[in-house]
Design a protein around this motif. Sequence first.
Motif, PDB file in Angstrom:
ATOM      1  N   MET A   1       0.727  -0.951  -0.420  1.00  0.00           N
ATOM      2  CA  MET A   1      -0.333  -0.169  -0.404  1.00  0.00           C
ATOM      3  C   MET A   1       0.867   1.345   0.136  1.00  0.00           C
ATOM      4  SD  MET A   1      -3.643  -0.274   0.430  1.00  0.00           S
ATOM      5  CE  MET A   1      -4.465   1.432   0.580  1.00  0.00           C
ATOM      6  N   ARG A   2       0.698   1.967  -0.812  1.00  0.00           N
ATOM      7  CA  ARG A   2       1.622   3.741  -1.083  1.00  0.00           C
ATOM      8  C   ARG A   2       0.899   4.550   0.643  1.00  0.00           C
ATOM      9  NH1 ARG A   2       1.356   4.973  -7.452  1.00  0.00           N
ATOM     10  NH2 ARG A   2       1.997   2.814  -7.742  1.00  0.00           N
ATOM     11  N   SER A   3       1.805   5.142   0.365  1.00  0.00           N
ATOM     12  CA  SER A   3       2.015   6.043   1.913  1.00  0.00           C
ATOM     13  C   SER A   3       2.191   6.780   1.283  1.00  0.00           C
ATOM     14  CB  SER A   3       2.898   5.902   3.179  1.00  0.00           C
ATOM     15  OG  SER A   3       3.897   5.425   2.597  1.00  0.00           O
ATOM     16  N   LYS A   4       2.805   7.385  -0.353  1.00  0.00           N
ATOM     17  CA  LYS A   4       2.223   8.726  -0.345  1.00  0.00           C
ATOM     18  C   LYS A   4       2.452   8.339  -1.885  1.00  0.00           C
ATOM     19  CE  LYS A   4       7.582  10.724  -0.249  1.00  0.00           C
ATOM     20  NZ  LYS A   4       8.162  11.553   0.275  1.00  0.00           N
TER      21      LYS A   4
ATOM     22  N   PRO B   1      16.113   4.476  -3.244  1.00  0.00           N
ATOM     23  CA  PRO B   1      15.158   3.399  -2.741  1.00  0.00           C
ATOM     24  C   PRO B   1      14.600   3.423  -1.482  1.00  0.00           C
ATOM     25  CG  PRO B   1      17.656   2.865  -2.432  1.00  0.00           C
ATOM     26  CD  PRO B   1      17.309   4.500  -3.402  1.00  0.00           C
ATOM     27  N   ALA B   2      14.557   5.112  -0.529  1.00  0.00           N
ATOM     28  CA  ALA B   2      14.432   4.829   0.701  1.00  0.00           C
ATOM     29  C   ALA B   2      13.231   6.345  -0.243  1.00  0.00           C
ATOM     30  CB  ALA B   2      14.717   6.285   1.210  1.00  0.00           C
ATOM     31  N   ARG B   3      12.469   7.155  -0.880  1.00  0.00           N
ATOM     32  CA  ARG B   3      11.878   7.298  -1.184  1.00  0.00           C
ATOM     33  C   ARG B   3      10.607   6.452  -2.347  1.00  0.00           C
ATOM     34  NH1 ARG B   3      10.213  10.458  -6.309  1.00  0.00           N
ATOM     35  NH2 ARG B   3      10.726   9.310  -8.268  1.00  0.00           N
ATOM     36  N   LEU B   4      11.024   5.530  -2.676  1.00  0.00           N
ATOM     37  CA  LEU B   4      10.475   4.111  -3.298  1.00  0.00           C
ATOM     38  C   LEU B   4       9.566   3.298  -2.155  1.00  0.00           C
ATOM     39  CD1 LEU B   4      12.945   3.554  -6.340  1.00  0.00           C
ATOM     40  CD2 LEU B   4      10.446   4.611  -6.486  1.00  0.00           C
ATOM     41  N   ALA B   5      10.321   3.268  -1.239  1.00  0.00           N
ATOM     42  CA  ALA B   5       9.578   2.494  -1.133  1.00  0.00           C
ATOM     43  C   ALA B   5       8.386   3.147   0.701  1.00  0.00           C
ATOM     44  CB  ALA B   5      11.269   2.213   0.911  1.00  0.00           C
ATOM     45  N   ALA B   6       8.985   4.724   0.613  1.00  0.00           N
ATOM     46  CA  ALA B   6       8.100   5.320   1.273  1.00  0.00           C
ATOM     47  C   ALA B   6       6.947   5.483   0.311  1.00  0.00           C
ATOM     48  CB  ALA B   6       8.699   6.867   1.385  1.00  0.00           C
ATOM     49  N   ALA B   7       7.076   5.749  -0.034  1.00  0.00           N
ATOM     50  CA  ALA B   7       5.419   5.612  -2.079  1.00  0.00           C
ATOM     51  C   ALA B   7       5.260   4.326  -2.248  1.00  0.00           C
ATOM     52  CB  ALA B   7       6.474   6.259  -3.265  1.00  0.00           C
TER      53      ALA B   7
END
Length: 176
Positions: A1-4, A53-59
């Motif tokens: 599930m995307r968080s942002k 990777p952190a940006r893609l994980a947050a999304a």
Amino acid sequence: MRSKSIRLTANSYALLALLDQLGEATSYEIKGAIEKSIANFWPLPHTTAYEEPARLAAAGYLSARQESGGRRRKVYSLTDAGRTALRKWASEPSAAPPQLRDEHMLKAFAGAPPGPLLEQRAAWHRQKLAELEGYLEEVRGVEAWAGSERALVAGVAYHRKLLELIDQVRDAGRAS
């Protein structure tokens, strides 16, 4: 599930494709894999392996798990959402045109004598060709790296053709 919600860039897709082939990797492993593959046709700043990777994980496009021991690095892998986004992007039948940014060409345009530039460039292409052929040997026939194999075959052909072109330019200069 995307968080942002985020905008995926070509660099985002490059990272998704790399993780699709690697399965999972730390940022350090991603950086090394970029250097051996994608950077040969799509230059990326080394920070991409740490920030993207952190940006893609947050999304929600990557999952991240922290190692329990040792250096406690984060290990990233594709989520279903990441794999779906990558497949959708890769299946689009269009791509932006290539961009040529070549200081050799700029110097030639500025009137530089071509001989020394041609010799230096030919040496670089021979070195890069040998490097890519080595990488190709490592991935040839490995199913998980089929995309890399195709890109490396194209890269090898590209550098061989440019060496041929350099020879043609050199020969044309001698005939003048």
